[in-house]
Design an enzyme around this catalytic site. Structure first.
Site, mmCIF file in Angstrom:
data_model
loop_
_atom_site.group_PDB
_atom_site.id
_atom_site.type_symbol
_atom_site.label_atom_id
_atom_site.label_comp_id
_atom_site.label_asym_id
_atom_site.label_seq_id
_atom_site.Cartn_x
_atom_site.Cartn_y
_atom_site.Cartn_z
ATOM 1 N N ARG A 195 -2.585 -12.285 3.353
ATOM 2 C CA ARG A 195 -3.903 -11.842 2.913
ATOM 3 C C ARG A 195 -4.088 -12.186 1.446
ATOM 4 N NH1 ARG A 195 -7.623 -8.348 4.281
ATOM 5 N NH2 ARG A 195 -8.644 -10.307 3.830
ATOM 6 N N TYR A 244 0.834 -1.190 0.000
ATOM 7 C CA TYR A 244 0.000 0.000 0.000
ATOM 8 C C TYR A 244 0.879 1.254 0.000
ATOM 9 C CZ TYR A 244 -4.117 -2.771 1.321
ATOM 10 O OH TYR A 244 -5.157 -3.670 1.343
ATOM 11 N N HIS A 263 -7.094 -8.532 -2.629
ATOM 12 C CA HIS A 263 -8.411 -7.972 -2.324
ATOM 13 C C HIS A 263 -8.412 -6.473 -2.591
ATOM 14 C CE1 HIS A 263 -6.078 -7.393 1.372
ATOM 15 N NE2 HIS A 263 -6.838 -6.344 1.620
ATOM 16 N N TYR A 302 -0.231 -10.246 0.297
ATOM 17 C CA TYR A 302 0.877 -9.725 1.094
ATOM 18 C C TYR A 302 0.859 -10.364 2.485
ATOM 19 C CZ TYR A 302 -2.816 -6.573 2.847
ATOM 20 O OH TYR A 302 -3.974 -6.057 3.367
ATOM 21 N N HIS A 333 -10.595 -2.989 -1.205
ATOM 22 C CA HIS A 333 -11.530 -2.450 -0.225
ATOM 23 C C HIS A 333 -12.553 -1.538 -0.900
ATOM 24 C CE1 HIS A 333 -9.040 -3.783 3.201
ATOM 25 N NE2 HIS A 333 -8.017 -3.506 2.406
#
Length: 242
Positions: free
Chosen positions: A157, A108, A160, A147, A162
Site C-alpha cells: 500500500r 497500525y 496514506h 506497508y 484515512h
C-alpha cells in the site's frame, strides 16, 4: 436574495466497480444481487449529534496526543491541512474531521496488524478536529510508511491517511483516504487502480505545500475535501456524496 445555483451533476464513471479482480477481497465482498435503495429517515438526518466540547485542544496533534509527557512520535513530522468545501468552493464550517494512519514504520496500532515493523509507544495513529469558519482543518502528524498487504505475492500500500468526515449527525459520514504527491507506489496499488478515472485518483493526492511548511521542523501537505459535484473527492462508502 440570489437564486440558488443548479447542482453540478456527479460523474458516476469515477467510481470503481464493486467486483475488481485485481483487488482480491472484492471478489468475496461484491454484491451478487442488485442494490436496494433505502431512503433516509428523520433519525438518520437529525441525530445523534456531537458538540464542540467533545473535541479536546490536543486531539489534532498526533505527534503528542498519545505520547508520554515530554515525548513525541517518531518519524518525519508533517502538517496535513486543507479545507472542506461544497461544489461551489464554499466552506463547510464546524465539520468533524477524523483521521487514522499507520506509523513511520508502516504499522497500525491494532491487534490484528502483525507487520514486522515496531510500534511506536508515543504514537496512537488517530486524531480529530473541527473545521473553522473558513472550512479549514489541520493536523500535525508523521508521514506514514508504506506497508505490505496480502493481496498478492508482493503487494504494497502507498503511504496514506484515512479520513472520516461527519455532517451534522454521526449517521452522516463520508470516508476516504489521501495519498502523498510523488509516491511511486500509487500507480501500482490495486485499490487505487480500481478507480477508472485518473482525475479521480488525482483528487486523492495531498500536495506538497512549502508555503505552509515550518522551517527546520516539518513539511506540509494540503488535501482539500469537496463534498459533491464533478469536482468531488472520491468517497469509499457513499457514491452519492453527502
Amino acid at each position: 436574495m440570489s437564486a440558488l445555483k443548479p447542482l453540478k451533476p456527479r460523474d458516476r464513471d469515477w467510481h470503481p466497480p464493486a467486483d475488481t479482480p485485481d483487488y482480491k477481497t472484492t471478489r468475496a465482498r461484491a454484491p451478487r444481487q442488485p442494490l436496494v435503495y433505502l431512503p433516509q429517515t428523520a433519525s438518520d438526518l437529525s441525530g445523534p449529534t456531537f458538540g464542540h466540547d467533545d473535541i479536546l485542544p490536543g486531539d489534532s496533534d498526533l505527534l503528542t496526543n498519545y505520547a508520554a509527557p515530554g515525548s513525541s512520535a517518531i518519524g518525519q513530522r508533517i502538517l496535513l491541512h486543507g479545507h472542506v468545501l461544497d461544489e461551489d468552493a464554499r466552506p463547510i464550517p464546524d465539520t468533524l474531521v477524523e483521521i487514522w494512519q499507520a506509523n513511520a514504520g508502516g504499522r497500525y496500532r491494532h491487534k490484528n496488524d502483525s507487520y514486522l515493523a515496531p510500534l511506536d509507544d508515543n504514537f496512537g495513529g488517530c486524531g480529530r478536529a473541527l473545521t473553522d469558519g473558513t472550512g479549514a482543518y489541520r493536523f500535525q502528524t508523521i508521514l506514514p510508511a508504506p506497508y505490505p498487504w496480502p493481496n498478492g505475492p508482493n503487494s504494497w500500500r502507498p503511504a496514506h491517511i484515512h479520513f472520516s468526515v461527519f455532517g451534522t449527525a454521526f449517521a452522516q459520514r463520508l470516508i476516504t483516504q489521501c495519498y502523498f504527491e510523488g509516491d511511486p507506489l500509487i500507480v501500482h496499488c490495486p485499490i487505487a487502480k480500481a478507480i477508472p478515472s485518473a482525475a479521480a485518483i488525482d483528487r486523492l493526492v495531498a500536495r506538497l505545500d512549502l508555503e505552509a511548511a515550518t522551517p527546520f521542523d516539518m513539511l506540509a501537505y494540503r488535501f482539500d475535501i469537496v463534498l459533491r459535484g464533478r469536482e468531488a473527492t472520491l468517497f469509499e462508502n457513499r457514491k452519492e456524496g453527502m
